[in-house]
Design a protein around this motif. Structure first.
Motif, PDB file in Angstrom:
ATOM      1  N   ARG A  82       0.841  -1.191   0.000  1.00 25.54           N
ATOM      2  CA  ARG A  82       0.000   0.000   0.000  1.00 25.54           C
ATOM      3  C   ARG A  82       0.877   1.242   0.000  1.00 25.54           C
ATOM      4  N   LEU A  83       0.457   2.231  -0.730  1.00 23.30           N
ATOM      5  CA  LEU A  83       1.156   3.501  -0.726  1.00 23.30           C
ATOM      6  C   LEU A  83       0.826   4.254   0.560  1.00 23.30           C
ATOM      7  N   PRO A  84       1.656   5.224   0.963  1.00 25.15           N
ATOM      8  CA  PRO A  84       1.446   5.884   2.262  1.00 25.15           C
ATOM      9  C   PRO A  84       0.055   6.464   2.434  1.00 25.15           C
ATOM     10  N   TRP A  85      -0.533   6.987   1.356  1.00 32.70           N
ATOM     11  CA  TRP A  85      -1.868   7.583   1.456  1.00 32.70           C
ATOM     12  C   TRP A  85      -2.981   6.544   1.343  1.00 32.70           C
ATOM     13  N   GLU A  86      -2.599   5.269   1.148  1.00 27.50           N
ATOM     14  CA  GLU A  86      -3.582   4.187   1.133  1.00 27.50           C
ATOM     15  C   GLU A  86      -3.608   3.402   2.434  1.00 27.50           C
ATOM     16  N   ALA A  87      -2.485   3.385   3.140  1.00 27.55           N
ATOM     17  CA  ALA A  87      -2.339   2.492   4.286  1.00 27.55           C
ATOM     18  C   ALA A  87      -2.958   3.092   5.537  1.00 27.55           C
ATOM     19  N   PRO A  88      -3.729   2.286   6.255  1.00 31.02           N
ATOM     20  CA  PRO A  88      -4.165   2.726   7.584  1.00 31.02           C
ATOM     21  C   PRO A  88      -2.956   2.905   8.497  1.00 31.02           C
ATOM     22  N   THR A  89      -3.169   3.477   9.645  1.00 31.67           N
ATOM     23  CA  THR A  89      -2.069   3.704  10.572  1.00 31.67           C
ATOM     24  C   THR A  89      -1.446   2.384  10.996  1.00 31.67           C
ATOM     25  N   GLY A  90      -0.117   2.347  11.001  1.00 32.70           N
ATOM     26  CA  GLY A  90       0.581   1.149  11.472  1.00 32.70           C
ATOM     27  C   GLY A  90       1.354   0.476  10.357  1.00 32.70           C
ATOM     28  N   SER A  91       2.654   0.219  10.604  1.00 37.98           N
ATOM     29  CA  SER A  91       3.507  -0.362   9.573  1.00 37.98           C
ATOM     30  C   SER A  91       3.078  -1.768   9.197  1.00 37.98           C
ATOM     31  N   SER A  92       2.378  -2.472  10.091  1.00 36.81           N
ATOM     32  CA  SER A  92       1.951  -3.834   9.789  1.00 36.81           C
ATOM     33  C   SER A  92       0.864  -3.872   8.722  1.00 36.81           C
ATOM     34  N   GLU A  93       0.291  -2.723   8.397  1.00 35.37           N
ATOM     35  CA  GLU A  93      -0.806  -2.680   7.433  1.00 35.37           C
ATOM     36  C   GLU A  93      -0.340  -2.196   6.057  1.00 35.37           C
ATOM     37  N   HIS A  94       0.960  -2.110   5.842  1.00 37.34           N
ATOM     38  CA  HIS A  94       1.471  -1.687   4.540  1.00 37.34           C
ATOM     39  C   HIS A  94       1.318  -2.784   3.489  1.00 37.34           C
ATOM     40  N   VAL A  95       1.323  -4.029   3.916  1.00 36.14           N
ATOM     41  CA  VAL A  95       1.288  -5.147   2.971  1.00 36.14           C
ATOM     42  C   VAL A  95      -0.150  -5.536   2.669  1.00 36.14           C
ATOM     43  N   HIS A  96      -0.480  -5.570   1.389  1.00 33.60           N
ATOM     44  CA  HIS A  96      -1.815  -5.934   0.929  1.00 33.60           C
ATOM     45  C   HIS A  96      -1.724  -7.325   0.313  1.00 33.60           C
ATOM     46  N   LEU A  97      -2.352  -8.309   0.950  1.00 34.96           N
ATOM     47  CA  LEU A  97      -2.266  -9.693   0.495  1.00 34.96           C
ATOM     48  C   LEU A  97      -3.392 -10.085  -0.452  1.00 34.96           C
ATOM     49  N   ASP A  98      -4.415  -9.259  -0.571  1.00 34.14           N
ATOM     50  CA  ASP A  98      -5.583  -9.640  -1.364  1.00 34.14           C
ATOM     51  C   ASP A  98      -5.485  -9.246  -2.835  1.00 34.14           C
ATOM     52  N   GLU A  99      -4.597  -8.321  -3.162  1.00 33.13           N
ATOM     53  CA  GLU A  99      -4.443  -7.941  -4.567  1.00 33.13           C
ATOM     54  C   GLU A  99      -3.820  -9.100  -5.354  1.00 33.13           C
ATOM     55  N   PRO A 100      -4.251  -9.304  -6.598  1.00 36.81           N
ATOM     56  CA  PRO A 100      -3.701 -10.415  -7.379  1.00 36.81           C
ATOM     57  C   PRO A 100      -2.265 -10.126  -7.812  1.00 36.81           C
ATOM     58  N   PRO A 101      -1.498 -11.164  -8.153  1.00 38.27           N
ATOM     59  CA  PRO A 101      -0.158 -10.932  -8.706  1.00 38.27           C
ATOM     60  C   PRO A 101      -0.251 -10.234 -10.053  1.00 38.27           C
ATOM     61  N   ALA A 102       0.848  -9.627 -10.465  1.00 42.08           N
ATOM     62  CA  ALA A 102       0.849  -8.894 -11.727  1.00 42.08           C
ATOM     63  C   ALA A 102       2.218  -8.981 -12.374  1.00 42.08           C
ATOM     64  N   VAL A 103       2.257  -8.604 -13.645  1.00 43.01           N
ATOM     65  CA  VAL A 103       3.485  -8.667 -14.428  1.00 43.01           C
ATOM     66  C   VAL A 103       3.560  -7.425 -15.311  1.00 43.01           C
ATOM     67  N   ALA A 104       4.772  -6.994 -15.616  1.00 44.69           N
ATOM     68  CA  ALA A 104       4.982  -5.879 -16.543  1.00 44.69           C
ATOM     69  C   ALA A 104       5.470  -6.407 -17.880  1.00 44.69           C
ATOM     70  N   PHE A 105       5.072  -5.744 -18.956  1.00 42.88           N
ATOM     71  CA  PHE A 105       5.602  -6.013 -20.281  1.00 42.88           C
ATOM     72  C   PHE A 105       6.289  -4.739 -20.773  1.00 42.88           C
ATOM     73  N   HIS A 106       7.602  -4.820 -20.972  1.00 43.50           N
ATOM     74  CA  HIS A 106       8.363  -3.701 -21.512  1.00 43.50           C
ATOM     75  C   HIS A 106       8.528  -3.925 -23.011  1.00 43.50           C
ATOM     76  N   VAL A 107       8.092  -2.971 -23.795  1.00 43.19           N
ATOM     77  CA  VAL A 107       8.068  -3.113 -25.252  1.00 43.19           C
ATOM     78  C   VAL A 107       8.964  -2.057 -25.883  1.00 43.19           C
ATOM     79  N   LEU A 108       9.970  -2.521 -26.629  1.00 43.60           N
ATOM     80  CA  LEU A 108      10.825  -1.629 -27.404  1.00 43.60           C
ATOM     81  C   LEU A 108      10.359  -1.677 -28.848  1.00 43.60           C
TER      82      LEU A 108
END
Length: 254
Positions: free
Chosen positions: A211-237
């Protein structure tokens, strides 16, 4: 057109969750109807740097496309070499690799610091990278990958352990105009910024999303979001030299 798939931070730990998410991404890439020029996995392969975790990684991180994997701050160099590169030397030196394809080069640098979580490119790695760039014809684009971003991403809990000593890398960039972009992980969130006049493209996390700072509730333990799905980037030249990045989420197995 050159297409490079980029995933990061799989954090394999023997648990089914991390394995299933990694498997989902790799199966998605293998099922694509077209060949990719490369697949990059930019660090934090094992969660605890245990041999069993690297054995699992060796089974999961396989692809019909050319693949290269680099260490992150959760990895240990000798164990990484044994488990993923088949090396038995026990070397604890940086794991630097280059993948050369048709019309591009992907220089993969080890930014890990043994026993620490921040990143730093050793002098031997900078010299190696300088050599790769020098040996690559100036008309051939070179993408440089490592785990740690060399700039702040405005996420304090990541920026505290980003790559430092980046002024040395910036000096190298000035000598090599065909260095096209930097690809990294570590932040567990898709991001784009610049460094030394080049794009810095950050892959999303596979095991979790930060989570980004403006998304996370108070507390460092809440920075990690486990429910979002995995993702991948495609870099195209493109044929015109333009670099474009697309991001795709991947449905993980339940």
């Amino acid at each position: 057109m050159i297409v490079i798939a980029h995933l990061s931070d799989v954090h394999l730990d023997g648990d089914r969750r991390a394995a299933d998410r990694t498997r989902a991404v790799m199966e998605y890439l293998d099922a694509l109807p077209h060949d990719l020029d490369a697949v990059l996995v930019s660090g934090d392969i094992a969660d605890h740097a245990e041999d069993a975790e690297y054995e699992e990684a060796a089974k999961l991180l396989r692809s019909r496309h050319p693949l290269v994997v680099c260490p992150g701050n959760h990895d240990e160099r000798a164990a990484f070499r044994r488990g993923l590169l088949g090396e038995r030397s026990g070397s604890t030196g940086p794991v630097d690799q280059v993948l050369r394809g048709e019309g591009f080069a992907l220089a993969v640098c080890d930014s890990s610091v043994p026993g620490e979580h921040h990143g730093f490119l050793e002098e031997s790695t900078l010299a190696w990278l300088d050599g790769v760039l020098t040996d690559t014809p100036p008309q051939v684009p070179v993408l440089v990958a490592f785990h740690h971003p060399p700039v702040p991403l405005q996420t304090p809990y990541v920026d505290e352990i980003r790559q430092f000593g980046e002024e040395r890398l910036a000096a190298l960039v000035e000598r090599h105009p065909h260095l096209t972009a930097f690809l990294c992980g570590h932040a567990h969130t898709a991001a784009a910024t610049t460094f030394a006049g080049r794009p810095v493209l950050v892959a999303p996390g596979v095991v979790s999303t930060l989570r980004l700072p403006w998304e996370a509730p108070t507390g460092s333990s809440e920075h990690v979001h486990l429910d979002e799905p995995p993702a991948v980037a495609f870099h195209v030249l493109g044929d015109d030299g333009r670099l474009t990045t697309h991001y795709r989420v991947v449905a993980a197995r339940r």
